[in-house]
Design an enzyme around this catalytic site. Structure first.
Site, mmCIF file in Angstrom:
data_model
loop_
_atom_site.group_PDB
_atom_site.id
_atom_site.type_symbol
_atom_site.label_atom_id
_atom_site.label_comp_id
_atom_site.label_asym_id
_atom_site.label_seq_id
_atom_site.Cartn_x
_atom_site.Cartn_y
_atom_site.Cartn_z
ATOM 1 N N ASP A 95 0.845 -1.206 0.000
ATOM 2 C CA ASP A 95 0.000 0.000 0.000
ATOM 3 C C ASP A 95 0.877 1.253 0.000
ATOM 4 O OD1 ASP A 95 -1.847 1.992 0.424
ATOM 5 O OD2 ASP A 95 -2.209 1.476 2.540
ATOM 6 N N ASP A 150 -1.888 -1.356 -3.896
ATOM 7 C CA ASP A 150 -2.241 -0.649 -5.130
ATOM 8 C C ASP A 150 -1.197 -0.918 -6.213
ATOM 9 O OD1 ASP A 150 -0.122 1.183 -4.292
ATOM 10 O OD2 ASP A 150 -1.612 1.952 -2.858
ATOM 11 N N ASP A 155 -6.045 -10.772 -14.892
ATOM 12 C CA ASP A 155 -7.113 -11.688 -14.537
ATOM 13 C C ASP A 155 -8.392 -11.112 -15.141
ATOM 14 O OD1 ASP A 155 -8.690 -13.550 -13.121
ATOM 15 O OD2 ASP A 155 -7.338 -13.447 -11.396
ATOM 16 N N GLU A 181 -8.850 -20.925 -15.877
ATOM 17 C CA GLU A 181 -9.219 -21.580 -14.618
ATOM 18 C C GLU A 181 -10.336 -22.562 -14.955
ATOM 19 O OE1 GLU A 181 -10.403 -20.448 -10.020
ATOM 20 O OE2 GLU A 181 -11.526 -19.568 -11.665
ATOM 21 N N ASP A 188 -10.840 -16.337 -15.602
ATOM 22 C CA ASP A 188 -11.592 -16.820 -14.453
ATOM 23 C C ASP A 188 -12.677 -17.816 -14.875
ATOM 24 O OD1 ASP A 188 -11.943 -16.319 -11.527
ATOM 25 O OD2 ASP A 188 -13.979 -15.785 -12.152
ATOM 26 N N HIS A 242 -4.971 -17.215 -4.272
ATOM 27 C CA HIS A 242 -5.802 -16.359 -3.410
ATOM 28 C C HIS A 242 -7.075 -17.049 -2.935
ATOM 29 C CE1 HIS A 242 -7.535 -16.187 -7.326
ATOM 30 N NE2 HIS A 242 -8.594 -15.570 -6.854
ATOM 31 N N ASP A 243 -7.391 -18.222 -3.492
ATOM 32 C CA ASP A 243 -8.590 -18.961 -3.075
ATOM 33 C C ASP A 243 -8.254 -20.152 -2.182
ATOM 34 O OD1 ASP A 243 -10.333 -17.434 -4.693
ATOM 35 O OD2 ASP A 243 -9.997 -18.734 -6.419
HETATM 36 O O1 TEU Z 1 -12.550 -18.989 -8.501
HETATM 37 C C1 TEU Z 1 -13.421 -20.056 -8.710
HETATM 38 C C2 TEU Z 1 -13.703 -20.709 -7.406
HETATM 39 O O2 TEU Z 1 -14.784 -20.725 -6.944
HETATM 40 C C3 TEU Z 1 -12.585 -21.249 -6.596
HETATM 41 O O3 TEU Z 1 -12.774 -20.795 -5.301
HETATM 42 C C4 TEU Z 1 -12.566 -22.749 -6.584
HETATM 43 O O4 TEU Z 1 -11.885 -23.189 -5.479
HETATM 44 C C5 TEU Z 1 -11.837 -23.303 -7.733
HETATM 45 O O5 TEU Z 1 -10.889 -22.499 -7.993
HETATM 46 C C6 TEU Z 1 -12.739 -23.657 -8.881
HETATM 47 O O6 TEU Z 1 -13.437 -24.781 -8.517
HETATM 48 C C7 TEU Z 1 -12.556 -17.793 -9.221
HETATM 49 C C8 TEU Z 1 -11.696 -16.774 -8.499
HETATM 50 O O7 TEU Z 1 -10.388 -17.259 -8.401
HETATM 51 C C9 TEU Z 1 -12.309 -16.449 -7.171
HETATM 52 O O8 TEU Z 1 -11.521 -15.604 -6.392
HETATM 53 C C10 TEU Z 1 -13.656 -15.836 -7.434
HETATM 54 O O9 TEU Z 1 -14.325 -15.611 -6.231
HETATM 55 C C11 TEU Z 1 -14.531 -16.724 -8.328
HETATM 56 O O10 TEU Z 1 -13.831 -17.238 -9.452
HETATM 57 C C12 TEU Z 1 -15.696 -15.936 -8.867
HETATM 58 O O11 TEU Z 1 -15.281 -15.017 -9.831
#
Ligand code: TEU
Length: 552
Positions: free
Chosen positions: A33, A41, A110, A262, A211, A326-327
């Site tokens: 930041d 940022d 992304d 993804e 995504d 990040h997920d």
């Molecule tokens: O992720 C898709 C998602 O739901 C993931 O959490 C899941 O674990 C896997 O990756 C797919 O089964 C994407 C993004 O990375 C996430 O941050 C978003 O919240 C989501 O799409 C919705 O745009």
């Protein structure tokens, strides 16, 4: 499917810069930041480019920074042509591009085109009346017997349908209620998306991370699912490959870029349909057989997944390797050991990801062995997936404490806490109040400390990345698993022409005999990299979380 058996992989697959790349993922809001508002940022990314250059990564993947009400941290886009105030503006963006390129690195953005925010003007129009020209840009259906059109769940809500009083219909959302799905059957919508993609590519970006790109096509007729909890009915539906081929024809093929999709719910048989080199869709993919389907470490299962994907894509498509993002909870916590063997296991998992076939991804902070987190209360969390699930379960009458405990290990916030730069306040991330709490262990684990310690996880990653740059075997080499069903040891070879590398990993807290090291007559002379000091007594043993890379 293209399949040729005997030839070495380089004869079958063209060389490409993106195959040789190491990608570093920047969750910019938690990176650095520079304004003191508590959010990272784009300026903060510029500030750290020399750090990333020092690490040696080539491609930066930036999480979404388009305008967004941030219900799902930027994955709910309200304007594809604008930059979120929190992130910066086009001046900073242009400077970022120049500075990245000046250092010989690249940027992939992304992009979310399965859905938008409900605040997007397209959706505002679409919801306004049944005969609005944009009505068909989203998916609207009448209810059935006073309820939603079918029994589907969404990722972040108990139903994939939301009722709209104004027009007496439901709209469809694969994720949160605030993330309505676009209707890809609509030609006008598709053309608008392609135009927007060209807008960003013409600004000089080097590709996209797409995504949930296999969710674009929906099942005809929206039939009830046998088990709505699987969610797999959301993806890989008929028509998806027509959309992606069209996207390739209209956009991708006109640029020298990298595209990574993804793609949940696929094994290699379906995966190759997205990334097969003859198919003209995407370059590579994230599959989720590990991140979504293997909650904790399972060596046999992991080996089986790797082998199957290697065989499935060999000679016809390119894989990606990652254990966290990040997920998904930080890998050293979820799949390694974030206590006694934090450093060893962080290095071991790193060596594995960088030596298996496919593009390695480093998620910010992974290179210093950052860990998952445990905050005291649900109030400390921000993740919409976690919070919605918490509410759903507690509303059923379950004990809130028990639900909380259950959701902790896989909360997406485990990976979203601020990057640790220094041992100073807020880990040097912000001079203000961070949007999400900092992991309290930042005094021990931070970049400053890592840079001052030649044994740190950071320098181990730097070496792995350098090795990849200088040795094609790490990129294009054939792969052979030698360790069979062993529960803890993973021993494999990569071979290219006359070069053979042997990787030996012990994924356990115990020392293990490793007879394969004898069979291959390995010696410490051939050792290229290891996460322990050499010890002649341990020549054929692997210590806890030991990782060795030999050239044989
Ligand atoms: O992720 C898709 C998602 O739901 C993931 O959490 C899941 O674990 C896997 O990756 C797919 O089964 C994407 C993004 O990375 C996430 O941050 C978003 O919240 C989501 O799409 C919705 O745009």
């Amino acid at each position: 499917m293209l399949k040729t058996e005997q030839k070495p992989i380089t004869d079958q697959l063209k060389k490409a810069w993106w195959k040789e790349a190491v990608v570093y993922q920047i969750y910019w809001r938690s990176f650095n930041d520079t304004t003191g508002n508590g959010f990272g940022d784009l300026e903060g990314v510029i500030e750290k480019l020399d750090y990333l250059k020092e690490l040696g990564v080539d491609v930066l993947w930036l999480n979404p920074f388009y305008d967004s009400p941030d219900v799902d941290n930027g994955y709910d886009i309200s304007d594809y042509y604008a930059i979120m105030d929190k992130a910066g503006d086009f001046n900073v963006f242009n400077r970022l591009m120049t500075e990245v390129h000046a250092r010989g690195m690249k940027v992939i953005m992304d992009l979310v085109v399965n859905h938008t925010s409900d605040q997007h003007p397209w959706f505002q129009e679409s919801r306004s009346s049944k005969n609005n020209p944009k009505r068909d840009w989203y998916i609207w259906k009448d209810g059935v017997n006073g309820g939603p059109p079918n029994n589907w769940r969404s990722y972040f809500a108990p139903s994939a349908w939301e009722w709209e009083e104004q027009t007496n219909q439901y709209y469809f959302h694969s994720f949160a209620v605030e993330q309505p799905d676009l209707n890809w059957e609509n030609r006008e919508l598709r053309e608008e998306i392609y135009r927007m993609m060209r807008f960003w590519l013409d600004k000089g970006i080097d590709g996209f991370r797409l995504d949930v790109i296999n969710l674009l096509a929906k099942q005809a007729g929206f039939p009830d699912a046998e088990n709505p909890y699987t969610l797999d009915y959301l993806g890989n539906n008929p028509g998806i490959h027509d959309f992606l081929h069209e996207m390739h024809e209209e956009v991708f093929k006109h640029y020298d870029i990298m595209t990574v999709g993804e793609i949940p719910f696929v094994g290699p048989e379906d995966g190759v349909l997205y990334v097969g080199e003859d198919r003209e869709e995407l370059h590579t993919l994230f599959h989720f057989e590990v991140a979504d389907d293997m909650p904790s470490w399972d060596m046999r299962r992991f080996k089986e997944i790797q082998k199957r994907w290697y065989e499935g894509l060999k000679g016809c498509g390119w894989n990606s390797q990652f254990l966290n993002n990040h997920d998904h909870t930080r890998q050293v916590t979820r799949y390694g050991n974030d206590g006694k063997y934090r450093v060893e296991s962080a290095k071991q998992l790193g060596m594995m990801i960088h030596t298996l076939p496919g593009i390695p991804y480093v998620y910010q902070g992974e290179e210093i062995g950052m860990t998952g987190v445990r905050f005291p209360s649900i109030e400390d969390y921000n993740d919409v997936a976690m919070k919605n699930k918490y509410k759903e379960e507690v509303d059923k009458g379950r004990d809130p404490e028990e639900v909380f405990e259950e959701l902790l290990p896989l909360s997406r916030d485990n990976s979203r806490t601020p990057m640790h730069w220094t041992a100073e306040r807020n880990a040097g991330f912000t001079s203000g109040t961070p949007w999400i709490k900092t992991n309290p262990n930042y005094k021990d684990i931070n970049v400053e400390r890592a840079l001052n310690d030649s044994n740190s996880v950071f320098y181990f990653y730097k070496t792995l990345i350098e090795l990849r740059k200088n040795n094609d075997v790490m990129v294009y080499g054939d792969f052979e698993d030698l360790s069979g069903q062993d529960e803890h040891l993973y021993i494999y070879k990569r071979t290219l022409h006359s070069t053979t590398w042997l990787i030996a990993l012990n994924h356990s807290e115990e020392e293990k005999e490793c007879s394969l090291l004898k069979d291959y007559e390995t010696s410490f002379d051939q050792l290229i990299l290891s996460n322990y000091d050499n010890d002649e007594n341990k020549r054929y043993k692997l210590r806890p979380y030991e990782a060795r890379l030999y050239s044989i």
